[in-house]
Design an enzyme around this catalytic site. Structure first.
Site, PDB file in Angstrom:
ATOM      1  N   GLY A   6       4.877   1.360   3.414  1.00  0.00           N
ATOM      2  CA  GLY A   6       3.452   1.057   3.603  1.00  0.00           C
ATOM      3  C   GLY A   6       2.577   1.914   2.712  1.00  0.00           C
ATOM      4  N   THR A  44       0.788   1.985  -1.396  1.00  0.00           N
ATOM      5  CA  THR A  44      -0.015   0.993  -2.125  1.00  0.00           C
ATOM      6  C   THR A  44       0.808  -0.264  -2.387  1.00  0.00           C
ATOM      7  OG1 THR A  44      -0.883   2.927  -3.260  1.00  0.00           O
ATOM      8  CG2 THR A  44      -1.657   0.807  -4.037  1.00  0.00           C
ATOM      9  N   ALA A  45       2.066  -0.079  -2.810  1.00  0.00           N
ATOM     10  CA  ALA A  45       2.898  -1.244  -3.158  1.00  0.00           C
ATOM     11  C   ALA A  45       3.155  -2.115  -1.931  1.00  0.00           C
ATOM     12  CB  ALA A  45       4.213  -0.774  -3.770  1.00  0.00           C
ATOM     13  N   ILE A 103       3.114   8.582  -1.283  1.00  0.00           N
ATOM     14  CA  ILE A 103       3.104   9.534  -2.401  1.00  0.00           C
ATOM     15  C   ILE A 103       1.743  10.223  -2.547  1.00  0.00           C
ATOM     16  CG2 ILE A 103       2.552   7.773  -4.156  1.00  0.00           C
ATOM     17  CD1 ILE A 103       5.025   9.827  -5.475  1.00  0.00           C
ATOM     18  N   VAL A 156      -0.805   9.840  -4.579  1.00  0.00           N
ATOM     19  CA  VAL A 156      -1.505   9.883  -5.871  1.00  0.00           C
ATOM     20  C   VAL A 156      -1.516   8.457  -6.415  1.00  0.00           C
ATOM     21  CG1 VAL A 156      -1.240  12.249  -6.745  1.00  0.00           C
ATOM     22  CG2 VAL A 156       0.689  10.656  -6.877  1.00  0.00           C
ATOM     23  N   LYS A 164     -14.353   2.365 -14.226  1.00  0.00           N
ATOM     24  CA  LYS A 164     -13.583   2.894 -15.363  1.00  0.00           C
ATOM     25  C   LYS A 164     -13.696   1.926 -16.537  1.00  0.00           C
ATOM     26  CE  LYS A 164      -8.802   3.716 -16.773  1.00  0.00           C
ATOM     27  NZ  LYS A 164      -7.376   3.705 -16.393  1.00  0.00           N
ATOM     28  N   LEU A 188       7.216   2.069  -6.869  1.00  0.00           N
ATOM     29  CA  LEU A 188       8.015   3.175  -7.410  1.00  0.00           C
ATOM     30  C   LEU A 188       9.514   2.954  -7.253  1.00  0.00           C
ATOM     31  CD1 LEU A 188       5.799   6.140  -6.115  1.00  0.00           C
ATOM     32  CD2 LEU A 188       5.923   5.247  -8.448  1.00  0.00           C
ATOM     33  N   ILE A 226       0.332   0.633 -10.691  1.00  0.00           N
ATOM     34  CA  ILE A 226      -0.248  -0.335  -9.751  1.00  0.00           C
ATOM     35  C   ILE A 226      -0.325  -1.712 -10.429  1.00  0.00           C
ATOM     36  CG2 ILE A 226      -2.349  -0.916  -8.445  1.00  0.00           C
ATOM     37  CD1 ILE A 226      -2.655   2.142  -7.932  1.00  0.00           C
TER      38      ILE A 226
END
Ligand code: FAD
Length: 503
Positions: free
Chosen positions: A14, A16-17, A46, A48, A79, A334, A347
């Site tokens: 659970g 981001t991925a 993770i 980060v 960004k 990851l 991502i």
């Protein structure tokens, strides 16, 4: 005829991925499939992964989420690209925007015209002909015009966000759409004796969750794809020397910059990513060229704002899983591989993996044709990103430390060598299948590292030099005027998408 449809999908992880996968698949497949996501709050994520590329905006737009909704929910900033400081020489800087340089003419890329003018002694930076770069350099931001008056006005943008808040936002969405979440540690995995497929995962406390398709989003642990199925890993350390990172958060120091800053050091490079309420910082380094303590010292001594936590260390091997899809298990995130975050691609690779799952969604037989197609696309995509990242190191003019000396002189993959050769000879931009990065990104990297083509496209000579020079001056002035009328990034956020003070 027996119904061979996949009915139960189990997503392991659970982070981001995991939540991106859950949200996107449930949106796409609805109630035709049951989704269960297993995560362990004891293990955690993770923590980060704050910089994205512009495709993230298409990802959440597809879920019906607006930019301002996601920016507010994730304390994000905007960004426009990346500033690379000290990469080419110890006091150099260039920008890589999400957008174009100048205006193409007669079907010929702008960089060819720029090269011709440059050969007459005009050394104007190609970034001066980019709206994205000019905005970034002035700390300005606005959203692009939906009907740009000319290609000169075209640029794209991405987000710097708190990835754990993004996962939380997606979780609310996915659970609202029917995804079931279980917070428990997986202690064992059962395989079908006849075909070696994953049958179920066993949770602490004894419960067992079975499924037809398992999506491994367990992060670096790669619980299913590697620990269980022993799929194998392709190691790219030969070209990508960095194998560790140390990260820390700091207070914002002034208005947030509308770009990621990447500063090269002697044994790696440092990121600075501003969010609305803090900055993310990290030093990615080659552990055989610098100790962990020294790497942490380099990081903290190059941060302006007050530190907000203690530096955290990460170890990784650059490379990809031999097969992202093996039997009835697909690795996303990851667990499928890792390339250092220099171009914020992890991502983005999650997004493309999800797109492929939707495109090739299997039935219970797990067609080998679909598996092979999926794996081929994943391999190519990873290799393209790998090549682009290698270019950053290999194109350096630096020779002041063992890392840079190695990178300058190392042999590089044939696919990259071919690209560089064609650009150097003719300014030709080779685009392979499954490239995430657009030609303009390659031009930014080449020109930022002083790789200038020996020749330009002969069609350029159709235009008089004086005509080109006056068009260039007009372009530059138009960009400066446009930037002058644009709000600062800080004002743009305050007016459109600020987090509330008690958020
Ligand atoms: P994780 O966040 O590690 O999640 C793994 C999940 O699996 C967790 O929920 C965990 O609880 C669960 N899990 C694991 N084992 C078990 C078990 N036994 N039982 C139950 N659950 C289990 N990407 C970018 O795009 N941009 C960046 O700027 C960026 N910067 C990065 C900087 C660094 C130093 C690193 C290391 C990575 C960076 N990344 C970046 C990558 C990014 O962090 C990840 O791609 C992204 O967060 C996805 O991670 P994940 O979900 O695959 O793994």
């Amino acid at each position: 005829m027996t119904d061979n449809k996949v009915e139960n999908v189990v997503i392991v992880g659970g982070g981001t991925a995991g939540w991106m996968t859950a949200a996107s698949l449930v949106k796409s497949l609805g109630k035709t499939v049951n989704f269960t996501l297993v995560e362990s709050s004891d293990i955690g994520t993770i923590g980060v992964g704050e910089a994205t590329i512009a495709t993230i905006r298409r990802f959440y737009a597809d879920l019906g989420m607006s930019d301002s909704e996601v920016i507010k929910a994730t304390a994000a900033t905007c960004k426009l690209g990346i500033e690379f400081k000290n990469w080419y020489t110890e006091d150099s800087s260039f920008f890589q925007p999400f957008g174009l340089f100048g205006q193409d003419l007669g079907g010929v890329g702008f960089h060819h015209y720029w090269n011709k003018v440059r050969q007459t002694g005009d050394m104007t930076d190609i970034g001066d002909y980019s709206l994205g770069v000019t905005l970034a350099k002035h700390g300005k931001f606005t959203t692009p015009s939906p009907n740009p008056p000319s290609t000169l006005s075209i640029f794209d943008w991405a987000l710097h966000f708190d990835a754990s808040l993004f996962a939380k936002h997606l979780r609310a969405y996915a659970e609202g759409m029917g995804v079931k979440c279980i917070d428990a540690k997986i202690e064992d995995v059962n395989l079908c004796p006849e075909n070696g497929f994953i049958a179920s995962v066993c949770l602490e406390g004894g419960a067992e969750i079975s499924g037809d398709l398992f999506i491994d989003c367990s992060g670096f642990r790669a619980l299913l794809i590697e620990k269980t199925l022993q799929t194998g890993f392709v190691d790219w350390s030969e070209w990508l020397q960095c194998d560790r990172a140390v990260a820390v958060q700091s207070e914002l120091n002034g208005e947030p910059a509308p770009y990621t800053c990447s500063t090269a050091h002697k044994a790696g490079w440092q990121w600075n990513i501003p969010l609305q309420h803090r900055c993310g910082n990290g030093h990615v380094y080659a552990s055989h060229h610098i100790s962990d303590d020294e790497a942490a010292h380099v990081l903290t001594s190059n941060i302006k704002g007050k530190l907000l936590d203690n530096p955290r260390m990460f170890k990784f091997i650059p490379g990809r899983r031999e097969k992202a899809w093996n039997k009835n298990c697909i690795a996303v995130g990851l667990s499928s591989g890792f390339l250092e975050p220099l171009e914020s691609t992890s991502i983005a690779l999650v997004e493309t993996a999800i797109e492929r799952i939707k495109l090739l969604f299997p039935d219970k037989s797990m067609s080998q044709g679909c598996i092979d197609e999926f794996n081929d696309m994943a391999r190519l995509e990873y290799e393209r990103v790998r090549d682009f990242i290698i270019l950053h190191y290999h194109a350096t003019g630096r020779d002041d430390s063992p890392l840079w000396a190695y990178c300058r002189n190392m042999s590089i993959p044939e696919t990259l060598a071919h690209k560089i050769k064609l650009y150097k000879e003719r300014g030709h931009l080779v685009k392979y299948r499954w490239e995430i990065f657009q030609p303009a990104s390659w031009v930014a990297l080449y020109s930022g590292n002083n790789i200038v083509p020996e020749a330009y496209d002969p069609r350029v000579d159709k235009y008089e030099l004086e005509y080109l020079k006056s068009s260039f001056a007009t372009m530059k002035k138009a960009l400066q005027d446009a930037v002058g009328a644009t709000p600062t990034h800080g004002n743009f956020i305050a007016d459109n998408c600020a987090i509330s003070n008690n958020a």
